[in-house]
Design an enzyme around this catalytic site. Structure first.
Site, mmCIF file in Angstrom:
data_model
loop_
_atom_site.group_PDB
_atom_site.id
_atom_site.type_symbol
_atom_site.label_atom_id
_atom_site.label_comp_id
_atom_site.label_asym_id
_atom_site.label_seq_id
_atom_site.Cartn_x
_atom_site.Cartn_y
_atom_site.Cartn_z
ATOM 1 N N HIS A 151 83.733 -11.251 20.479
ATOM 2 C CA HIS A 151 84.327 -13.373 20.936
ATOM 3 C C HIS A 151 83.478 -14.095 19.979
ATOM 4 O O HIS A 151 82.599 -14.146 20.478
ATOM 5 C CB HIS A 151 85.456 -13.223 21.661
ATOM 6 C CG HIS A 151 86.457 -14.077 21.753
ATOM 7 N ND1 HIS A 151 86.206 -15.682 22.104
ATOM 8 C CD2 HIS A 151 87.584 -14.247 20.727
ATOM 9 C CE1 HIS A 151 87.135 -16.604 21.258
ATOM 10 N NE2 HIS A 151 88.335 -15.767 21.139
ATOM 11 N N ASP A 204 93.066 -9.541 21.743
ATOM 12 C CA ASP A 204 93.672 -9.268 20.974
ATOM 13 C C ASP A 204 94.078 -7.244 20.988
ATOM 14 O O ASP A 204 94.860 -6.775 20.758
ATOM 15 C CB ASP A 204 93.118 -9.765 19.412
ATOM 16 C CG ASP A 204 93.411 -10.845 19.134
ATOM 17 O OD1 ASP A 204 93.987 -12.288 19.576
ATOM 18 O OD2 ASP A 204 91.644 -11.764 18.962
#
Length: 431
Positions: free
Chosen positions: A308, A366
């Site tokens: 991320h 996600d």
């Protein structure tokens, strides 16, 4: 030298200037360089604003190194476990958790705004049936300003409140209608006897010819997805909403701009990419092959759902959705789902392999949200739409904060690297 200042020296002229250092409640302090150009005749260059605070905010805090996410000071883990999405909406908008009376009044107000003006539904007929639902979302949300012009004065507190309620209330109805239109089914009107999340799923999946019933486990999983995505500090779409809103554009236009930014695969489309990747790998037996490909810089394959831009530790939202994914698949009798088994194997190897550990490529939110949504029955092209439904309250909260702080219009500067000043050449003089 004064305390809490940073002295910068211009080696060209020898001039030294002190700039104040401001500290927030959490996170690293910042250097206030508002007068930098005035003092030195220079701009700063920070592509992507990776080292620049674009605003002051009281809404969300992220510590990427420690894997911390706070909404108004409350840990995301506690909100995801104990709270409901409307309560989180109230918190983001108002700064505090509601008492029972405030919560009841808030939920009633949100519920009373779920209907769309009937003519708005005519907009959908102007799109092709195979239009991406996000394309429809951009257009329909922006068009709300043509129907609700009784609340467009951004300087009026009451107007801002009404617009906020309308956006938060109507976004599930708009999103569900986008889905229904794409599959040729009739629009389903909201049922205000249901909770916010159950009503959204009802509008997505029910049909007039059958009774609708959704497992509480699935409703709760969707509620957690919405809570976890409700806000995430100054990301691309939120910054877009604040920048668009800084021109005093109406909130519907600003929200539409945010949806456009969210649509990008590097932002809101990441969970869709995870499902595409798992479909490509297909089986646990092929995981070692794809792990090797992910390590090869010459191979275009990338392991989606890991790492991320902000979190350099385990994404706290991923821990919550990993548990929710187990519960959803067990509820649906799909505990041995091959895609979920594949996802777990990928996660296991990535957490043990030095290549991924050293680069801190942990699973992010996600990685699991797409698996849950797919199990519930939501198609891949609706994943980013679900993200927009969740993030609307964050956008509205950030927009309100920006307007009420009187920040003024955003105007980033640039380093111009084009042609220098030159004279116009007539056609006959050009080579």
């Amino acid at each position: 030298m004064a305390e809490n200042t940073l002295t910068i020296r211009d080696n060209r002229t020898g001039k030294e200037v002190e700039f104040p250092i401001q500290s927030g409640t959490e996170g690293p302090p910042v250097v206030d360089i508002e007068k930098f150009y005035k003092e030195f005749g220079l701009f700063t260059l920070d592509p992507g604003f990776r080292s620049t605070a674009s605003c002051k905010s009281r809404i969300t805090f992220i510590d990427g190194e420690a894997g911390v996410l706070l909404y108004r000071g409350y840990p995301i883990e506690q909100l995801a476990e104990f709270s409901h999405f409307p309560e989180v909406c109230y918190l983001l908008l108002n700064g505090e958790l509601p008492n029972e009376e405030q919560y009841t009044r808030f939920v009633n107000t949100v519920t009373n705004h779920t209907m769309l003006h009937e003519q708005i539904l005519n907009f959908y007929k102007g799109y092709r049936r195979d239009a991406h639902p996000m394309a429809i979302m951009v257009g329909v949300v922006g068009a709300l300003s043509a129907f609700y012009h009784d609340s467009l004065d951004v300087h009026d507190l009451r107007h801002r409140e009404v617009s906020a309620f309308r956006l938060i209330s109507k976004i599930p109805t708009i999103a569900a209608a986008s889905y229904k239109y794409s599959i040729g089914q009739p629009f389903i009107y909201p049922d205000n006897e249901r909770s916010y999340v159950e009503n959204f799923l009802y509008m997505l999946f029910s049909v007039p010819s059958a009774k609708f019933k959704m497992s509480p486990v699935l409703v709760r999983a969707m509620e957690q997805i919405l809570i976890l995505h409700a806000d995430h500090e100054q990301n691309a779409s939120t910054s877009t909403v604040r920048l668009a809103g800084s021109s005093q554009a109406n909130p519907f236009a600003a929200a539409s701009a945010g949806i456009g930014a969210l649509w990008g695969p590097a932002h809101g489309g990441a969970n869709e990419a995870v499902l595409d990747m798992l479909a490509e790998i297909r089986s646990v037996d092929r995981v070692p092959e794809y792990i090797m490909r992910a390590k090869n810089p010459q191979d275009p394959f990338r392991l989606m759902g890991f790492g991320h831009r902000v979190y350099k530790n385990y994404d706290p939202r991923a821990r919550i959705l990993k548990k929710a994914a187990h519960e959803v698949l067990a509820e649906l009798g799909r505990g041995n789902d091959p895609i979920f088994k594949l996802a777990l194997e990928l996660e296991k190897i990535a957490q043990e392999d030095d290549y991924f550990v050293k680069r801190k490529l942990y699973p992010n939110v996600d990685f699991y949200s797409g698996i849950i949504q797919s199990a519930i029955g939501i198609p891949n092209n609706m994943f980013t739409v679900i993200f927009a439904v969740a993030r609307m309250v964050g956008w509205v909260s950030q927009w309100k904060e920006m307007i009420e702080a009187g920040e003024g219009i955003g105007r980033p500067r640039q380093l111009y690297v084009g042609a220098p000043s030159r004279e116009y050449l007539f056609m006959s003089e050009r080579k």
